[in-house]
Motif scaffolding. Sequence first.
Motif, short mmCIF file in Angstrom:
data_model
loop_
_atom_site.label_atom_id
_atom_site.label_comp_id
_atom_site.label_asym_id
_atom_site.label_seq_id
_atom_site.Cartn_x
_atom_site.Cartn_y
_atom_site.Cartn_z
N GLY A 86 76.03 8.86 52.23
CA GLY A 86 76.93 7.96 51.84
C GLY A 86 78.21 8.48 50.44
O GLY A 86 78.16 9.04 50.16
N ALA A 87 77.31 6.88 50.24
CA ALA A 87 78.41 7.13 48.80
C ALA A 87 77.80 7.58 47.10
O ALA A 87 77.92 8.07 46.35
N THR A 88 76.49 7.56 47.53
CA THR A 88 75.65 8.08 46.33
C THR A 88 74.72 9.16 47.01
O THR A 88 75.00 9.04 47.85
N LEU A 89 73.63 9.05 45.67
CA LEU A 89 72.83 10.19 45.79
C LEU A 89 71.27 9.97 46.00
O LEU A 89 70.74 9.91 44.63
N PRO A 90 71.00 9.46 46.60
CA PRO A 90 69.32 8.87 46.08
C PRO A 90 68.79 10.09 46.58
O PRO A 90 68.95 10.74 47.50
N VAL A 91 67.52 9.76 46.55
CA VAL A 91 66.27 10.32 45.99
C VAL A 91 65.34 10.08 47.01
O VAL A 91 64.87 9.01 46.93
N TRP A 92 64.71 11.12 47.43
CA TRP A 92 63.65 11.24 48.68
C TRP A 92 62.74 12.79 48.75
O TRP A 92 63.33 13.49 48.13
N THR A 93 61.57 12.83 49.06
CA THR A 93 60.91 13.54 49.21
C THR A 93 60.09 13.61 50.82
O THR A 93 60.38 12.30 51.59
N TYR A 94 59.88 14.63 51.52
CA TYR A 94 59.19 15.22 52.50
C TYR A 94 59.12 16.62 52.25
O TYR A 94 58.83 17.22 51.26
N GLU A 95 57.63 16.36 53.45
CA GLU A 95 57.39 18.14 53.05
C GLU A 95 58.39 18.94 53.53
O GLU A 95 58.98 18.81 55.10
N PRO A 96 58.54 20.24 53.00
CA PRO A 96 59.59 20.97 52.95
C PRO A 96 58.85 22.04 54.81
O PRO A 96 57.74 22.02 54.69
N LEU A 97 59.83 21.84 55.12
CA LEU A 97 60.11 22.35 56.54
C LEU A 97 59.81 24.38 56.57
O LEU A 97 60.24 24.93 55.51
N ALA A 98 58.37 24.83 57.81
CA ALA A 98 58.23 26.17 57.69
C ALA A 98 57.81 26.94 58.60
O ALA A 98 57.12 27.06 59.10
N GLU A 99 58.99 26.10 59.42
CA GLU A 99 59.48 26.52 60.87
C GLU A 99 59.05 27.87 61.18
O GLU A 99 58.33 28.15 61.85
N THR A 100 59.53 29.01 60.30
CA THR A 100 59.79 30.22 59.56
C THR A 100 58.43 30.93 60.03
O THR A 100 57.81 31.88 61.06
N ASP A 101 57.62 30.20 59.30
CA ASP A 101 56.52 31.28 58.88
C ASP A 101 55.40 30.41 60.57
O ASP A 101 54.33 31.49 60.74
N LEU A 102 55.46 29.25 61.03
CA LEU A 102 54.73 28.68 62.23
C LEU A 102 55.49 29.84 63.30
O LEU A 102 54.44 30.16 63.96
N ALA A 103 56.30 30.75 62.91
CA ALA A 103 56.84 31.22 63.99
C ALA A 103 56.11 32.79 64.59
O ALA A 103 55.74 33.29 64.96
N ALA A 104 55.78 33.11 63.24
CA ALA A 104 55.66 34.28 63.25
C ALA A 104 54.19 33.89 63.07
O ALA A 104 53.95 35.54 63.66
N ARG A 105 53.19 32.79 62.46
CA ARG A 105 51.93 33.19 63.22
C ARG A 105 51.80 33.27 64.69
O ARG A 105 50.64 33.67 65.56
N ALA A 106 52.49 32.16 65.64
CA ALA A 106 52.83 32.28 66.85
C ALA A 106 52.59 33.39 67.38
O ALA A 106 51.98 34.57 68.95
N VAL A 107 53.56 34.20 67.07
CA VAL A 107 54.15 36.20 67.82
C VAL A 107 52.44 36.58 67.26
O VAL A 107 52.24 37.57 68.12
N LEU A 108 52.25 36.92 66.31
CA LEU A 108 50.95 37.62 65.76
C LEU A 108 49.57 37.39 66.49
O LEU A 108 48.57 38.09 66.92
N ASP A 109 49.66 35.66 66.52
CA ASP A 109 48.47 35.87 67.95
C ASP A 109 49.03 35.77 69.03
O ASP A 109 48.00 36.46 69.78
N ALA A 110 49.85 36.33 69.45
CA ALA A 110 50.10 36.76 70.64
C ALA A 110 49.89 37.32 70.98
O ALA A 110 49.39 38.74 71.92
N MET A 111 50.37 38.81 69.89
CA MET A 111 50.13 39.95 70.22
C MET A 111 48.55 40.55 70.05
O MET A 111 48.38 41.76 70.58
N ALA A 112 47.96 39.41 69.33
CA ALA A 112 46.29 39.98 69.55
C ALA A 112 45.97 39.75 70.55
O ALA A 112 44.88 40.59 70.85
N ALA A 113 46.54 37.86 70.86
CA ALA A 113 46.14 37.93 72.92
C ALA A 113 46.60 38.66 74.14
O ALA A 113 45.83 39.57 74.44
N ARG A 114 47.36 39.77 73.24
CA ARG A 114 47.58 40.85 74.52
C ARG A 114 47.20 42.39 74.66
O ARG A 114 46.70 42.50 75.65
#
Length: 332
Positions: free
Chosen positions: A304-332
Amino acid sequence: MEIGAPARPLTVWVVSDGRAGIENQALGLAEAVQRLTPAVITIKRIHWRPRADKLPVLLKTPALLDPSSDSVVPGPDESWPDLWIATGRATLPLSLAVRRRSGGRTFVVQTQDPRLSPSRFDMVVAPAHDELAGDNVFRITGSPHRVTPARVAAAAAEMADTLSPLPRPHVAVLVGGRSAAFDLTEAHAADLADRIARAIRAAGGSLLLTFSRRTPTPARAVMIDRLDKLPGLIWDEHGPNPYFAFLGAADHVLVTEDSANMAAEAAATGRPVHILPMVPRKPGGKFARLHADLEDRGATRPFGATLPVWTYEPLAETDLAARAVLDAMAAR
């Protein structure tokens, strides 16, 4: 599965055509795996011979690779890797071949939508906005990437002498360019630059600006002309790319809406991410789904016309995918 110390580190091959935006997806996922368990990462960059490049995926074989490519076959003293992570259409024939030729020894992960049945791979890590489905599909917001709080903080620290004296807030501006879905005309770039300049001046801050290889030259020139009098730094493409440093130093991040990768990476910082509008060529579709997802998660808002400040939990999607890869490798 609880990840413990294995008898030996995992061997991981990261495979792409070498373009930074493509390679970083596979490499980012591999590095996230390495953060969870000991692993040795080897980067493989491949290119097809000109006559083979446009052949259908299923007709390509490793014998058609350009001689400049890295070898994707184990040498005399090597074994097939434990984990193969590939990104991009150029790698699809090789992923299929490795899964077959390794006799199941190698766990084959493809990122992005491969436009083939996911069942041809051991796992597909796909952006949720592509709406790919399958028993072995792991969907994430955006694509895997290399942005972590530690990486961007370290990069910013390396440039502290340059960045710390700049007035705050530091405003990182990440500009993409022309694509199938969006355009950045000279007139639109001028308008964006004027709006960005007004917002930064009103906040009393400084500018950290980078462009993509897709940014049209006229758009780049007009934005530099209108923004270079602000306090800050505009990367001139000489020397190392300060992209990670800019993200680490930023109090706000402004990202053009054409880049799914940059938007998802910015959302991993926890800083307010403002989405800059582009000229639409194909409205709606996957980009609309991605931006709706990022907004729903509190990471982004339209600029917009200004720079408001807000907060949120940083996304860590790559870490979630890495855990899923290792879980799938272990399950195989």
